[in-house]
Design a protein around this motif. Sequence first.
Motif, mmCIF file in Angstrom:
data_model
loop_
_atom_site.group_PDB
_atom_site.id
_atom_site.type_symbol
_atom_site.label_atom_id
_atom_site.label_comp_id
_atom_site.label_asym_id
_atom_site.label_seq_id
_atom_site.Cartn_x
_atom_site.Cartn_y
_atom_site.Cartn_z
ATOM 1 N N ASP A 63 0.758 -1.385 0.077
ATOM 2 C CA ASP A 63 0.084 0.203 0.051
ATOM 3 C C ASP A 63 0.747 1.246 -0.071
ATOM 4 O O ASP A 63 0.427 2.294 -0.482
ATOM 5 C CB ASP A 63 -0.994 -0.113 1.429
ATOM 6 N N SER A 64 1.891 1.115 0.512
ATOM 7 C CA SER A 64 2.877 2.398 0.818
ATOM 8 C C SER A 64 3.923 2.485 -0.300
ATOM 9 O O SER A 64 4.678 3.441 -0.363
ATOM 10 C CB SER A 64 3.442 2.420 2.071
ATOM 11 N N HIS A 65 4.062 1.632 -1.269
ATOM 12 C CA HIS A 65 5.085 1.213 -2.184
ATOM 13 C C HIS A 65 4.295 1.324 -3.589
ATOM 14 O O HIS A 65 4.967 0.659 -4.812
ATOM 15 C CB HIS A 65 6.074 0.336 -2.222
ATOM 16 N N ARG A 66 3.217 2.082 -4.005
ATOM 17 C CA ARG A 66 2.542 1.824 -5.380
ATOM 18 C C ARG A 66 3.268 2.636 -6.206
ATOM 19 O O ARG A 66 3.072 2.570 -7.661
ATOM 20 C CB ARG A 66 1.150 2.367 -4.993
ATOM 21 N N TYR A 67 4.243 3.345 -5.871
ATOM 22 C CA TYR A 67 4.846 4.453 -6.871
ATOM 23 C C TYR A 67 6.337 4.572 -6.711
ATOM 24 O O TYR A 67 7.077 4.233 -5.320
ATOM 25 C CB TYR A 67 4.265 5.858 -6.645
ATOM 26 N N CYS A 68 7.222 4.839 -7.705
ATOM 27 C CA CYS A 68 8.560 4.552 -7.660
ATOM 28 C C CYS A 68 9.126 6.092 -7.046
ATOM 29 O O CYS A 68 8.651 7.162 -7.574
ATOM 30 C CB CYS A 68 9.161 4.443 -8.982
ATOM 31 N N SER A 69 9.965 5.773 -6.249
ATOM 32 C CA SER A 69 10.517 7.105 -5.422
ATOM 33 C C SER A 69 11.396 7.872 -6.341
ATOM 34 O O SER A 69 11.842 8.960 -5.922
ATOM 35 C CB SER A 69 11.403 6.622 -4.144
ATOM 36 N N LYS A 70 11.880 7.336 -7.525
ATOM 37 C CA LYS A 70 12.667 8.057 -8.399
ATOM 38 C C LYS A 70 12.083 8.689 -9.519
ATOM 39 O O LYS A 70 12.259 9.866 -9.800
ATOM 40 C CB LYS A 70 13.645 7.096 -9.041
ATOM 41 N N THR A 71 11.123 8.142 -10.104
ATOM 42 C CA THR A 71 10.328 8.471 -11.161
ATOM 43 C C THR A 71 8.983 8.894 -10.882
ATOM 44 O O THR A 71 8.429 9.731 -11.888
ATOM 45 C CB THR A 71 10.268 7.416 -12.427
ATOM 46 N N GLY A 72 8.468 8.641 -9.939
ATOM 47 C CA GLY A 72 6.915 8.896 -9.356
ATOM 48 C C GLY A 72 5.987 8.036 -10.201
ATOM 49 O O GLY A 72 4.867 8.129 -10.184
ATOM 50 N N GLN A 73 6.527 7.165 -11.057
ATOM 51 C CA GLN A 73 5.613 6.201 -11.750
ATOM 52 C C GLN A 73 5.154 4.860 -11.131
ATOM 53 O O GLN A 73 5.683 4.647 -10.070
ATOM 54 C CB GLN A 73 6.318 5.529 -13.101
ATOM 55 N N PRO A 74 3.869 4.622 -11.431
ATOM 56 C CA PRO A 74 3.301 3.429 -10.635
ATOM 57 C C PRO A 74 4.286 2.229 -10.688
ATOM 58 O O PRO A 74 4.833 1.800 -11.702
ATOM 59 C CB PRO A 74 2.059 3.039 -11.226
ATOM 60 N N THR A 75 4.349 1.511 -9.681
ATOM 61 C CA THR A 75 4.925 0.184 -9.598
ATOM 62 C C THR A 75 4.118 -0.983 -9.831
ATOM 63 O O THR A 75 2.866 -0.927 -9.569
ATOM 64 C CB THR A 75 5.795 -0.079 -8.213
ATOM 65 N N GLN A 76 4.575 -1.990 -10.117
ATOM 66 C CA GLN A 76 3.635 -3.274 -10.397
ATOM 67 C C GLN A 76 4.345 -4.490 -9.569
ATOM 68 O O GLN A 76 5.430 -4.578 -9.460
ATOM 69 C CB GLN A 76 3.680 -3.375 -11.764
ATOM 70 N N LYS A 77 3.465 -5.099 -9.057
ATOM 71 C CA LYS A 77 3.701 -6.213 -8.315
ATOM 72 C C LYS A 77 4.136 -7.399 -9.237
ATOM 73 O O LYS A 77 3.593 -7.555 -10.349
ATOM 74 C CB LYS A 77 2.408 -6.783 -7.625
ATOM 75 N N ASN A 78 4.999 -8.275 -8.764
ATOM 76 C CA ASN A 78 5.234 -9.587 -9.416
ATOM 77 C C ASN A 78 4.130 -10.735 -9.004
ATOM 78 O O ASN A 78 3.306 -10.391 -8.107
ATOM 79 C CB ASN A 78 6.655 -10.277 -9.039
ATOM 80 N N PRO A 79 3.935 -11.886 -9.886
ATOM 81 C CA PRO A 79 2.889 -12.700 -9.525
ATOM 82 C C PRO A 79 2.695 -13.156 -8.021
ATOM 83 O O PRO A 79 1.410 -13.389 -7.535
ATOM 84 C CB PRO A 79 3.059 -13.924 -10.634
ATOM 85 N N ALA A 80 3.850 -13.250 -7.264
ATOM 86 C CA ALA A 80 3.726 -13.782 -5.850
ATOM 87 C C ALA A 80 3.525 -12.591 -4.997
ATOM 88 O O ALA A 80 3.191 -12.911 -3.819
ATOM 89 C CB ALA A 80 5.127 -14.646 -5.806
ATOM 90 N N GLY A 81 3.472 -11.395 -5.473
ATOM 91 C CA GLY A 81 3.245 -10.266 -4.642
ATOM 92 C C GLY A 81 4.388 -10.106 -3.649
ATOM 93 O O GLY A 81 4.283 -9.532 -2.566
ATOM 94 N N SER A 82 5.732 -10.545 -4.004
ATOM 95 C CA SER A 82 6.708 -10.373 -3.080
ATOM 96 C C SER A 82 7.662 -9.409 -3.508
ATOM 97 O O SER A 82 8.660 -9.058 -2.940
ATOM 98 C CB SER A 82 7.803 -11.821 -3.097
ATOM 99 N N LYS A 83 7.395 -8.709 -4.664
ATOM 100 C CA LYS A 83 8.298 -7.197 -4.720
ATOM 101 C C LYS A 83 7.533 -6.622 -5.609
ATOM 102 O O LYS A 83 6.272 -6.552 -6.276
ATOM 103 C CB LYS A 83 9.658 -7.886 -5.578
ATOM 104 N N ARG A 84 8.051 -5.304 -5.997
ATOM 105 C CA ARG A 84 7.253 -4.211 -7.119
ATOM 106 C C ARG A 84 8.332 -3.531 -7.878
ATOM 107 O O ARG A 84 9.510 -3.499 -7.395
ATOM 108 C CB ARG A 84 6.448 -3.244 -6.184
#
Length: 271
Positions: free
Chosen positions: A86-107
């Motif tokens: 919930d707190s890492h939906r956007y990239c701190s460098k570009t401000g663009q949305p981040t995407q989950k991998n299928p297992a939900g273990s990274k963005r």
Amino acid sequence: MLREVKTRDVPKLIPAAGPSLAPSQPIPAAGHGAQYLNKLKEDDSLCRQAQTSGTFYLFHNLSPFLRKAGKKYLVPQAQSLLRWHDSHRYCSKTGQPTQKNPAGSKRVCQASGITYYPQVSPVVITLVSDGSRCLLARQPSFPPGMFTALSGFCDVGESVEEAVRREVAEEVGLEVESLRYSASQHWPFPSGSLMLGCHALVAAQRAEISVDSLELEEARWFGLEEIVEGLKREPRSSKQDDGSVLPWFPPRQAIAHQLICEWVGQQSAQA
């Protein structure tokens, strides 16, 4: 908020196949849903649903929890992971949305290629003793009467030993002579902490407490008899007829409780 499910209730949530479920197979449960993290969708709708309706997600094999039935909660890790998403939906460098991998273990940020992984904040929790007494403290936000061990986040570049010595010195003005590690515990608040439990010894002749009033409301020494009585006491039974509140300590699920019990065992063995 996520619903806490105790390990003794886990068998009710697992079909006959046991812990060898396929990663995407939902786990049936009465009254609320339970699915693996790879069921989370990119719009985070299921994540928000989990936080508001009691749905939770599993991303570890269940067998370790089944072997320790009744001793651990099933979902603190999932609480922390959902909060992290919930707190890492956007990239701190570009401000663009981040995407989950299928297992939900990274963005992942597709624009920059940066991969974000969940991080754990190390926290030292320390039971201080002068040899015959142990020191417990309380913060203003604690329920009335509750005392626990000293704790604080590790600073960048600190070892566990350095963090223990600093926290004890800052919060109660005592110098640690020696310390030993006991155990660790995941803690989902505020967003995923690893509690590192330690015992610390201070010199009895230099055991005068100087409380940091910005951090603590009270800190004091407890003798063995008072600790033993406090371990038997529950919050609802701590209030007296005159309005005063007797000390009580964290429940069995908390690592602070384990540290206190270890100290009682050590004192009893020396008696």
